[in-house]
Design a protein around this motif. Structure first.
Motif, PDB file in Angstrom:
ATOM      1  N   GLU A 108      -2.478   9.043  11.758  1.00  0.00           N
ATOM      2  CA  GLU A 108      -1.611   8.790  10.618  1.00  0.00           C
ATOM      3  C   GLU A 108      -0.202   8.461  11.092  1.00  0.00           C
ATOM      4  O   GLU A 108       0.337   9.096  12.006  1.00  0.00           O
ATOM      5  CB  GLU A 108      -1.579  10.021   9.698  1.00  0.00           C
ATOM      6  CG  GLU A 108      -0.806   9.792   8.427  1.00  0.00           C
ATOM      7  CD  GLU A 108      -0.895  10.957   7.456  1.00  0.00           C
ATOM      8  OE1 GLU A 108      -0.192  10.909   6.442  1.00  0.00           O
ATOM      9  OE2 GLU A 108      -1.660  11.908   7.721  1.00  0.00           O
ATOM     10  N   GLY A 109       0.386   7.425  10.508  1.00  0.00           N
ATOM     11  CA  GLY A 109       1.746   7.021  10.858  1.00  0.00           C
ATOM     12  C   GLY A 109       1.839   6.100  12.061  1.00  0.00           C
ATOM     13  O   GLY A 109       2.928   5.700  12.462  1.00  0.00           O
ATOM     14  N   LYS A 110       0.716   5.745  12.657  1.00  0.00           N
ATOM     15  CA  LYS A 110       0.729   4.899  13.853  1.00  0.00           C
ATOM     16  C   LYS A 110       0.284   3.464  13.570  1.00  0.00           C
ATOM     17  O   LYS A 110       0.090   2.677  14.479  1.00  0.00           O
ATOM     18  CB  LYS A 110      -0.197   5.488  14.927  1.00  0.00           C
ATOM     19  CG  LYS A 110       0.141   6.878  15.375  1.00  0.00           C
ATOM     20  CD  LYS A 110       1.277   6.858  16.353  1.00  0.00           C
ATOM     21  CE  LYS A 110       1.496   8.286  16.842  1.00  0.00           C
ATOM     22  NZ  LYS A 110       2.476   8.354  17.878  1.00  0.00           N
ATOM     23  N   PHE A 129       0.817  -1.209   0.000  1.00  0.00           N
ATOM     24  CA  PHE A 129       0.000   0.000   0.000  1.00  0.00           C
ATOM     25  C   PHE A 129       0.854   1.263   0.000  1.00  0.00           C
ATOM     26  O   PHE A 129       0.440   2.288   0.522  1.00  0.00           O
ATOM     27  CB  PHE A 129      -0.926   0.004   1.225  1.00  0.00           C
ATOM     28  CG  PHE A 129      -1.962  -1.086   1.171  1.00  0.00           C
ATOM     29  CD1 PHE A 129      -3.049  -0.986   0.320  1.00  0.00           C
ATOM     30  CD2 PHE A 129      -1.852  -2.208   1.972  1.00  0.00           C
ATOM     31  CE1 PHE A 129      -4.008  -1.978   0.268  1.00  0.00           C
ATOM     32  CE2 PHE A 129      -2.803  -3.205   1.924  1.00  0.00           C
ATOM     33  CZ  PHE A 129      -3.879  -3.099   1.069  1.00  0.00           C
ATOM     34  N   ASP A 130       2.042   1.207  -0.568  1.00  0.00           N
ATOM     35  CA  ASP A 130       2.879   2.403  -0.656  1.00  0.00           C
ATOM     36  C   ASP A 130       2.155   3.468  -1.476  1.00  0.00           C
ATOM     37  O   ASP A 130       1.568   3.185  -2.516  1.00  0.00           O
ATOM     38  CB  ASP A 130       4.219   2.079  -1.307  1.00  0.00           C
ATOM     39  CG  ASP A 130       5.075   1.177  -0.422  1.00  0.00           C
ATOM     40  OD1 ASP A 130       4.835   1.134   0.793  1.00  0.00           O
ATOM     41  OD2 ASP A 130       5.984   0.518  -0.972  1.00  0.00           O
ATOM     42  N   ASP A 131       2.200   4.689  -1.007  1.00  0.00           N
ATOM     43  CA  ASP A 131       1.598   5.843  -1.682  1.00  0.00           C
ATOM     44  C   ASP A 131       0.102   5.682  -1.932  1.00  0.00           C
ATOM     45  O   ASP A 131      -0.449   6.237  -2.875  1.00  0.00           O
ATOM     46  CB  ASP A 131       2.314   6.132  -3.013  1.00  0.00           C
ATOM     47  CG  ASP A 131       3.783   6.452  -2.785  1.00  0.00           C
ATOM     48  OD1 ASP A 131       4.088   7.157  -1.799  1.00  0.00           O
ATOM     49  OD2 ASP A 131       4.619   5.981  -3.581  1.00  0.00           O
ATOM     50  N   CYS A 132      -0.567   4.918  -1.082  1.00  0.00           N
ATOM     51  CA  CYS A 132      -2.016   4.719  -1.203  1.00  0.00           C
ATOM     52  C   CYS A 132      -2.730   5.942  -0.622  1.00  0.00           C
ATOM     53  O   CYS A 132      -2.406   6.412   0.462  1.00  0.00           O
ATOM     54  CB  CYS A 132      -2.418   3.458  -0.450  1.00  0.00           C
ATOM     55  SG  CYS A 132      -4.152   3.051  -0.578  1.00  0.00           S
ATOM     56  N   LYS A 133      -3.691   6.478  -1.340  1.00  0.00           N
ATOM     57  CA  LYS A 133      -4.434   7.667  -0.893  1.00  0.00           C
ATOM     58  C   LYS A 133      -5.682   7.224  -0.132  1.00  0.00           C
ATOM     59  O   LYS A 133      -6.471   6.422  -0.631  1.00  0.00           O
ATOM     60  CB  LYS A 133      -4.845   8.521  -2.091  1.00  0.00           C
ATOM     61  CG  LYS A 133      -3.693   8.925  -2.990  1.00  0.00           C
ATOM     62  CD  LYS A 133      -2.841   9.976  -2.341  1.00  0.00           C
ATOM     63  CE  LYS A 133      -1.805  10.452  -3.353  1.00  0.00           C
ATOM     64  NZ  LYS A 133      -0.527  10.712  -2.800  1.00  0.00           N
ATOM     65  N   ILE A 134      -5.838   7.733   1.087  1.00  0.00           N
ATOM     66  CA  ILE A 134      -6.995   7.437   1.921  1.00  0.00           C
ATOM     67  C   ILE A 134      -7.619   8.766   2.328  1.00  0.00           C
ATOM     68  O   ILE A 134      -6.924   9.677   2.794  1.00  0.00           O
ATOM     69  CB  ILE A 134      -6.598   6.667   3.202  1.00  0.00           C
ATOM     70  CG1 ILE A 134      -5.860   5.374   2.874  1.00  0.00           C
ATOM     71  CG2 ILE A 134      -7.801   6.385   4.084  1.00  0.00           C
ATOM     72  CD1 ILE A 134      -6.690   4.323   2.184  1.00  0.00           C
ATOM     73  N   ALA A 135      -8.931   8.844   2.177  1.00  0.00           N
ATOM     74  CA  ALA A 135      -9.628  10.066   2.598  1.00  0.00           C
ATOM     75  C   ALA A 135      -9.501  10.212   4.111  1.00  0.00           C
ATOM     76  O   ALA A 135      -9.535   9.223   4.847  1.00  0.00           O
ATOM     77  CB  ALA A 135     -11.094  10.000   2.184  1.00  0.00           C
ATOM     78  N   ALA A 136      -9.343  11.430   4.592  1.00  0.00           N
ATOM     79  CA  ALA A 136      -9.137  11.689   6.021  1.00  0.00           C
ATOM     80  C   ALA A 136     -10.268  11.122   6.871  1.00  0.00           C
ATOM     81  O   ALA A 136     -10.027  10.626   7.983  1.00  0.00           O
ATOM     82  CB  ALA A 136      -8.991  13.194   6.258  1.00  0.00           C
ATOM     83  N   ASN A 137     -11.494  11.147   6.382  1.00  0.00           N
ATOM     84  CA  ASN A 137     -12.615  10.630   7.184  1.00  0.00           C
ATOM     85  C   ASN A 137     -12.636   9.094   7.230  1.00  0.00           C
ATOM     86  O   ASN A 137     -13.361   8.505   8.019  1.00  0.00           O
ATOM     87  CB  ASN A 137     -13.953  11.165   6.667  1.00  0.00           C
ATOM     88  CG  ASN A 137     -14.230  10.758   5.236  1.00  0.00           C
ATOM     89  OD1 ASN A 137     -13.303  10.481   4.475  1.00  0.00           O
ATOM     90  ND2 ASN A 137     -15.489  10.739   4.868  1.00  0.00           N
ATOM     91  N   ASN A 138     -11.819   8.402   6.404  1.00  0.00           N
ATOM     92  CA  ASN A 138     -11.723   6.939   6.417  1.00  0.00           C
ATOM     93  C   ASN A 138     -10.500   6.435   7.186  1.00  0.00           C
ATOM     94  O   ASN A 138     -10.314   5.230   7.314  1.00  0.00           O
ATOM     95  CB  ASN A 138     -11.664   6.400   4.982  1.00  0.00           C
ATOM     96  CG  ASN A 138     -12.967   6.595   4.251  1.00  0.00           C
ATOM     97  OD1 ASN A 138     -14.029   6.661   4.854  1.00  0.00           O
ATOM     98  ND2 ASN A 138     -12.889   6.703   2.943  1.00  0.00           N
TER      99      ASN A 138
END
Length: 84
Positions: free
Chosen positions: A16-18, A2-11
């Motif tokens: 982030e990063g944890k 999932f490198d460089d996978c875009k996820i919407a903030a509400n999902n």
């Protein structure tokens, strides 16, 4: 991967990063459960061995009277207690 996978903030689940930290926290409980089950199985095996050895006869006496086997049982008990 999932490198460089875009996820919407509400999902996003958690911070982030944890993600790795969350995954490791989840595995900690599993490791504890597996070790508990393993210790229980080892204790049961030792108990059944002791019972069998008191019943099994060789050369006119129960095999739990043989010093060589007593040494092996003592080593098993030491390993079991050390694992706790």
């Amino acid at each position: 991967q999932f490198d460089d996978c875009k996820i919407a903030a509400n999902n996003l689940v958690g911070e982030e990063g944890k993600g790795f930290k969350y995954a490791m926290m989840g595995l900690d409980g599993g490791r504890l459960n597996i070790s508990s089950c393993s210790l229980g199985a080892a204790q049961t095996a030792l108990n059944l061995t002791l019972k069998y050895m008191s019943e099994r006869k060789a050369f006119g006496k129960s095999i739990d009277q043989f010093q060589g086997l007593q040494f092996r049982l003592a080593d098993m008990e030491i390993e079991l207690q050390a694992a706790r």
